[in-house]
Design an enzyme around this catalytic site. Structure first.
Site, PDB file in Angstrom:
ATOM      1  CG  HIS A  83      11.737   3.177 -19.352  1.00 33.77           C
ATOM      2  ND1 HIS A  83      10.902   4.131 -18.848  1.00 33.77           N
ATOM      3  CD2 HIS A  83      11.013   2.034 -19.441  1.00 33.77           C
ATOM      4  CE1 HIS A  83       9.700   3.606 -18.634  1.00 33.77           C
ATOM      5  NE2 HIS A  83       9.752   2.336 -18.977  1.00 33.77           N
ATOM      6  CD  GLU A 116      13.731   7.663 -21.693  1.00 33.00           C
ATOM      7  OE1 GLU A 116      13.691   6.418 -21.788  1.00 33.00           O
ATOM      8  OE2 GLU A 116      12.717   8.364 -21.630  1.00 33.00           O
ATOM      9  CB  CYS A 154       8.197   7.633 -17.747  1.00 37.34           C
ATOM     10  SG  CYS A 154       9.623   6.783 -17.038  1.00 37.34           S
ATOM     11  CB  CYS A 202      13.362   8.421 -17.889  1.00 42.82           C
ATOM     12  SG  CYS A 202      13.292   6.635 -18.192  1.00 42.82           S
TER      13      CYS A 202
HETATM   14 ZN   LIG Z   1      11.160   6.114 -18.655  1.00 45.59          ZN
END
Ligand SMILES: [Zn+2]
Length: 169
Positions: free
Chosen positions: A56, A58, A86, A89
């Site tokens: 992701h 992040e 999410c 992260c």
């Molecule tokens: Zn994430």
């Protein structure tokens, strides 16, 4: 420049990073990490390209920042991201001791900064973050919905083309 103006400026940079993800065929999410008014690291979604569920925006940003600072603790930093993080992260942000999170669009399906669950201000954890939400939220949300809209249309067009091909064969 006020903090609010700075937040918007950094969010614009995050949106530009999200556009890079989209160019690579990824869901457009972009992130950057700032310390003392300096951009330390950047990231955008690379799940598909890297065959990695953890890639992701992040996570990529946090990894790059750790390398840059040669420290897995990212104390006194602010992470900017176009979409609410999410659970994975958000967890990484707590582990890294990121000081502040600024995000754009909320994610009612997987958001872990308050939408579904709030892992960033969970009392039982030993670290909490300051969170600012909704910075350039409309632009961030529109970037994502335009992407999904386009992808649906492409899938539809592909299906139709296949159908037509089937008829002529
Ligand atoms: Zn994430």
């Amino acid at each position: 420049m006020s903090q609010q103006q700075k937040d918007m400026e950094y969010m614009r940079q995050a949106i530009a990073l999200a556009a890079k993800a989209e160019q690579a065929g990824e869901v457009p999410v972009g992130a950057l990490l700032v310390k003392d008014d300096q951009v330390i690291a950047q990231g955008f979604n690379l799940n598909i390209c890297q065959h990695d569920a953890s890639a992701h925006a992040e996570m990529n940003c946090i990894r790059a920042a750790g390398q840059e600072l040669e420290n897995y603790r990212l104390l006194d930093t602010t992470l900017y991201v176009t979409l609410e993080p999410c659970a994975m992260c958000a967890g990484a942000m707590v582990h890294a001791r990121v000081g502040r999170l600024v995000y754009g669009a909320s994610d009612p399906k997987t958001g872990a900064a308050g939408s579904v669950i709030d892992l960033l201000n969970f009392d039982a954890f030993n670290h909490q973050l300051d969170v600012t939400s909704g910075v350039l939220a409309e632009e961030c949300a529109e970037q994502l919905s335009a992407f999904f809209r386009r992808r649906r249309q492409e899938k539809k067009a592909l299906k139709l083309a296949e159908k037509q091909q089937g008829l002529t064969e």
